[in-house]
Design a protein around this motif. Sequence first.
Motif, PDB file in Angstrom:
ATOM      1  N   PHE A  92      32.764  47.618  36.235  1.00 40.07           N
ATOM      2  CA  PHE A  92      33.071  48.431  37.072  1.00 40.07           C
ATOM      3  C   PHE A  92      33.330  47.993  38.496  1.00 40.07           C
ATOM      4  N   MET A  93      32.646  46.672  38.787  1.00 40.40           N
ATOM      5  CA  MET A  93      33.254  46.160  40.232  1.00 40.40           C
ATOM      6  C   MET A  93      34.659  45.331  40.116  1.00 40.40           C
ATOM      7  N   CYS A  94      34.859  45.095  38.744  1.00 40.86           N
ATOM      8  CA  CYS A  94      36.359  44.526  38.699  1.00 40.86           C
ATOM      9  C   CYS A  94      37.236  45.629  39.095  1.00 40.86           C
ATOM     10  N   HIS A  95      37.116  46.635  38.445  1.00 45.15           N
ATOM     11  CA  HIS A  95      37.860  47.972  38.690  1.00 45.15           C
ATOM     12  C   HIS A  95      37.981  48.230  40.328  1.00 45.15           C
ATOM     13  N   SER A  96      37.042  48.334  40.902  1.00 44.44           N
ATOM     14  CA  SER A  96      36.940  48.503  42.592  1.00 44.44           C
ATOM     15  C   SER A  96      37.751  47.533  43.044  1.00 44.44           C
ATOM     16  N   ILE A  97      37.457  46.445  42.724  1.00 44.39           N
ATOM     17  CA  ILE A  97      38.329  45.173  43.464  1.00 44.39           C
ATOM     18  C   ILE A  97      39.930  45.359  43.189  1.00 44.39           C
ATOM     19  N   LYS A  98      40.037  45.501  41.884  1.00 43.30           N
ATOM     20  CA  LYS A  98      41.603  45.956  41.842  1.00 43.30           C
ATOM     21  C   LYS A  98      42.295  47.098  42.443  1.00 43.30           C
ATOM     22  N   ALA A  99      41.313  48.179  42.572  1.00 43.72           N
ATOM     23  CA  ALA A  99      41.662  49.466  43.418  1.00 43.72           C
ATOM     24  C   ALA A  99      41.955  48.970  44.631  1.00 43.72           C
ATOM     25  N   LEU A 100      41.112  48.338  45.301  1.00 47.03           N
ATOM     26  CA  LEU A 100      41.019  47.823  46.606  1.00 47.03           C
ATOM     27  C   LEU A 100      42.419  46.949  46.816  1.00 47.03           C
ATOM     28  N   PHE A 101      42.786  46.067  46.056  1.00 41.49           N
ATOM     29  CA  PHE A 101      44.122  45.408  46.191  1.00 41.49           C
ATOM     30  C   PHE A 101      45.236  46.267  46.208  1.00 41.49           C
ATOM     31  N   TYR A 102      45.213  47.240  45.251  1.00 45.75           N
ATOM     32  CA  TYR A 102      46.473  48.300  45.143  1.00 45.75           C
ATOM     33  C   TYR A 102      46.313  49.191  46.323  1.00 45.75           C
ATOM     34  N   ASP A 103      45.315  49.467  46.754  1.00 46.18           N
ATOM     35  CA  ASP A 103      45.199  50.366  48.063  1.00 46.18           C
ATOM     36  C   ASP A 103      45.777  49.423  49.272  1.00 46.18           C
ATOM     37  N   ILE A 104      45.521  48.472  49.357  1.00 45.78           N
ATOM     38  CA  ILE A 104      46.218  47.404  50.680  1.00 45.78           C
ATOM     39  C   ILE A 104      47.635  47.314  50.344  1.00 45.78           C
ATOM     40  N   GLY A 105      48.085  47.447  49.020  1.00 41.93           N
ATOM     41  CA  GLY A 105      49.540  47.137  48.917  1.00 41.93           C
ATOM     42  C   GLY A 105      49.841  45.819  48.078  1.00 41.93           C
ATOM     43  N   ALA A 106      48.871  45.449  47.744  1.00 34.72           N
ATOM     44  CA  ALA A 106      49.068  44.031  46.754  1.00 34.72           C
ATOM     45  C   ALA A 106      49.373  44.259  45.442  1.00 34.72           C
ATOM     46  N   SER A 107      49.810  43.603  44.607  1.00 31.79           N
ATOM     47  CA  SER A 107      50.190  43.962  42.962  1.00 31.79           C
ATOM     48  C   SER A 107      49.497  42.601  42.459  1.00 31.79           C
ATOM     49  N   PRO A 108      48.180  42.314  42.146  1.00 28.07           N
ATOM     50  CA  PRO A 108      47.870  41.018  41.735  1.00 28.07           C
ATOM     51  C   PRO A 108      47.993  40.934  40.498  1.00 28.07           C
ATOM     52  N   ALA A 109      47.977  39.696  40.052  1.00 29.02           N
ATOM     53  CA  ALA A 109      48.027  39.305  38.539  1.00 29.02           C
ATOM     54  C   ALA A 109      46.764  39.572  38.044  1.00 29.02           C
ATOM     55  N   ILE A 110      46.612  40.256  36.796  1.00 29.12           N
ATOM     56  CA  ILE A 110      45.110  40.479  36.284  1.00 29.12           C
ATOM     57  C   ILE A 110      45.085  39.919  34.984  1.00 29.12           C
ATOM     58  N   HIS A 111      44.018  39.119  34.849  1.00 28.97           N
ATOM     59  CA  HIS A 111      43.692  38.510  33.413  1.00 28.97           C
ATOM     60  C   HIS A 111      42.371  38.816  33.051  1.00 28.97           C
ATOM     61  N   GLU A 112      42.336  39.772  32.107  1.00 28.40           N
ATOM     62  CA  GLU A 112      41.032  40.482  31.459  1.00 28.40           C
ATOM     63  C   GLU A 112      40.396  39.423  30.488  1.00 28.40           C
ATOM     64  N   LEU A 113      39.433  38.792  30.802  1.00 32.00           N
ATOM     65  CA  LEU A 113      38.815  37.616  29.805  1.00 32.00           C
ATOM     66  C   LEU A 113      38.108  38.202  28.717  1.00 32.00           C
ATOM     67  N   ASP A 114      38.084  39.456  28.504  1.00 32.53           N
ATOM     68  CA  ASP A 114      37.562  40.019  27.068  1.00 32.53           C
ATOM     69  C   ASP A 114      38.833  40.395  26.337  1.00 32.53           C
ATOM     70  N   ARG A 115      39.906  40.452  26.856  1.00 37.14           N
ATOM     71  CA  ARG A 115      41.134  40.449  25.947  1.00 37.14           C
ATOM     72  C   ARG A 115      41.885  39.500  25.794  1.00 37.14           C
ATOM     73  N   ASP A 116      41.569  38.348  26.315  1.00 40.64           N
ATOM     74  CA  ASP A 116      42.422  37.114  26.097  1.00 40.64           C
ATOM     75  C   ASP A 116      41.902  36.217  25.270  1.00 40.64           C
TER      76      ASP A 116
END
Length: 102
Positions: A22-46
Amino acid sequence: MDIIGELASKKAAVIFTKSSCFMCHSIKALFYDIGASPAIHELDRDPKGKEMEWALRSLGCNPCVPAVFIGGKFIGSSKDIISLQVDGSLKQMLIDAKAIWL
């Protein structure tokens, strides 16, 4: 560890996460809200997720996710990112790394 550095340097903002965090989701949402489009690497799916998890731990990430890199540099986990947002420096870091434009 090489895979982390390689992935972290491919984009201005990179976040290593797990899909159930859930904290990962929150940090991703923060970046999107600021206007960034970060590369996301989900360790449990890699397929190399466990290897990347150990590499992140060796960098000092505990817990290992979310792990945030800006401009190829390890910035920290959720508490570090939230602190940077509260003190107003996160957006400038993203601007400096060219992760967002004004």
